[in-house]
Design an enzyme around this catalytic site. Structure first.
Site, PDB file in Angstrom:
ATOM      1  N   GLN A  99       0.841  -1.193   0.000  1.00 32.45           N
ATOM      2  CA  GLN A  99       0.000   0.000   0.000  1.00 32.45           C
ATOM      3  C   GLN A  99       0.878   1.245   0.000  1.00 32.45           C
ATOM      4  OE1 GLN A  99      -2.064   1.927   3.312  1.00 32.45           O
ATOM      5  NE2 GLN A  99      -3.988   1.318   2.344  1.00 32.45           N
ATOM      6  N   TYR A 180      -5.521  10.915   4.119  1.00 35.48           N
ATOM      7  CA  TYR A 180      -4.166  11.125   3.631  1.00 35.48           C
ATOM      8  C   TYR A 180      -4.208  11.856   2.293  1.00 35.48           C
ATOM      9  CZ  TYR A 180      -3.208   8.153   7.572  1.00 35.48           C
ATOM     10  OH  TYR A 180      -3.161   7.653   8.841  1.00 35.48           O
ATOM     11  N   TYR A 344       0.836  -0.527  17.556  1.00 36.17           N
ATOM     12  CA  TYR A 344       2.023   0.257  17.243  1.00 36.17           C
ATOM     13  C   TYR A 344       3.116  -0.056  18.251  1.00 36.17           C
ATOM     14  CZ  TYR A 344      -1.786   2.754  15.021  1.00 36.17           C
ATOM     15  OH  TYR A 344      -2.907   3.064  14.301  1.00 36.17           O
TER      16      TYR A 344
END
Length: 359
Positions: A99, A180, A344
């Site tokens: 991606q 984004y 994360y």
């Protein structure tokens, strides 16, 4: 009747099933120069039973990075580092797309080399903060891209796509969702331009279409997908006018249709009717990440393949916790519960310590 466990052809590849691993940002590219690591190779290889893996967001350029420790595909070192990931997935029989995610105005100068600041379609700061190694920081006002800089940014996507193929990926997905850069061009609150790259829906979809066209020209349309999230408010996106929202995304689909891309990937909002409209208008393979908030997409969504709403279903959080998810879906569970505290950072949970089902 077609089921989620039937094979499907995608871009010249035969997928073992219609279950896709959705892209999930992990911020674990600790290798030199934002390169992929052995841990990332193990993570993706564990999930190779997916019909299609779509990686975490990968920046196509230096200025496209918006989070710490996210990987790139704009240098020879990064290409070499990704090869260990694609080789590991292919050894397990998987198919993997990278991606490409340019974060645009979502980021901070502290994440970029000296002198660079985030860029966007307009000089409009997003409300909110981004995490950096120095702690949370307010989003800054981005540099508005001039026409020649837009052209260069589109070329960066194409260059990164070529790098992805050189790294062994089977294709790429352009990230046009979640606030984004591509989504910023689509959204009227982030794109306030009055030139050919903004204004009405026709102008606002132009960047997405030209980026997809450039990537398709670079690596083949059969290796090129696009992800969108109409109306999603992530990262201070406001697409609040229902008529303009439908006009924008139907215009986008109409402009993309002649390119014959590998797929369109929809991150669905609560309006299923828009999903059905875009599904009807899109002539190719339709990948759906269905709206199941607040629960992760699970077994109950498999019927969306059977009734024709989608050709592939994308699963996110449940794939994090269940590396052998297709097998668990086929047997109706059991499922490990996703641990959202480990999406994360350096904790390895979600990679190796969730055991598979017994043989």
């Amino acid at each position: 009747m077609t089921t989620a466990f039937d094979p499907i052809e995608l871009g010249g590849k035969r997928l073992a099933n219609r279950i896709a691993m959705a892209p999930m940002t992990r911020s674990r590219a600790y290798g030199p120069g934002a390169g992929a690591t052995e841990l990332m190779a193990a993570y993706y290889a564990q999930r190779a039973s997916a019909g299609l893996i779509i990686t975490e967001g990968v920046q196509p350029s230096v200025v496209g990075q918006g989070y710490p420790d996210t990987p790139g595909l704009h240098s020879a070192e990064q290409v070499a580092a990704w090869r260990q990931v694609t080789d590991a997935v292919h050894r397990e029989g998987g198919v993997i797309f990278a991606q490409l995610m340019h974060t645009g105005r979502i980021g901070h100068p502290g994440l970029l080399p000296d002198g660079l600041i985030p860029v966007g379609p307009s000089a409009v700061a997003a409300t909110g903060q981004v995490y950096t190694h120095q702690g949370p920081q307010d989003f800054v006002t981005p540099k508005e891209l001039a026409h020649d800089e837009i052209v260069r940014t589109i070329a960066d996507f194409a260059d990164a796509a070529r790098n992805a193929i050189a790294a062994g990926f089977d294709g790429v997905e352009l990230h046009g969702a979640n606030g984004y850069l591509i989504h910023q061009f689509l959204a009227p609150n982030a794109n306030r331009r009055t030139d050919a790259w903004g204004g009405d829906a026709t102008g606002r979809v132009r960047f997405a279409v030209e980026a997809a066209r450039a990537v398709a020209d670079a690596i083949g349309a059969h290796r090129t997908g696009l992800r969108i999230s109409p109306g999603a408010p992530f990262n201070d996106i406001a697409e609040t006018d229902p008529a303009d929202l439908e006009r924008t995304y139907t215009s986008l689909v109409a402009a993309l249709a002649p390119l014959d891309l590998a797929y369109l990937h929809l991150l669905e909002g609560p309006d299923r009717s828009l999903t059905e409209r875009l599904r009807k208008d899109w002539p190719g393979t339709f990948v759906l990440n269905p709206f199941t908030h607040p629960e992760p997409t699970g077994h109950d969504s498999l019927g969306l393949i059977e009734n024709g709403t989608a050709d592939l279903l994308a699963f996110g959080a449940l794939f994090l916790a269940n590396p052998d998810l297709p097998r668990r879906l086929a047997s109706g569970g059991p499922y490990n519960t996703p641990d959202r505290t480990t999406f994360y950072g350096g904790d390895a949970r979600g990679y190796t310590d969730y055991p598979p089902l017994p043989a």
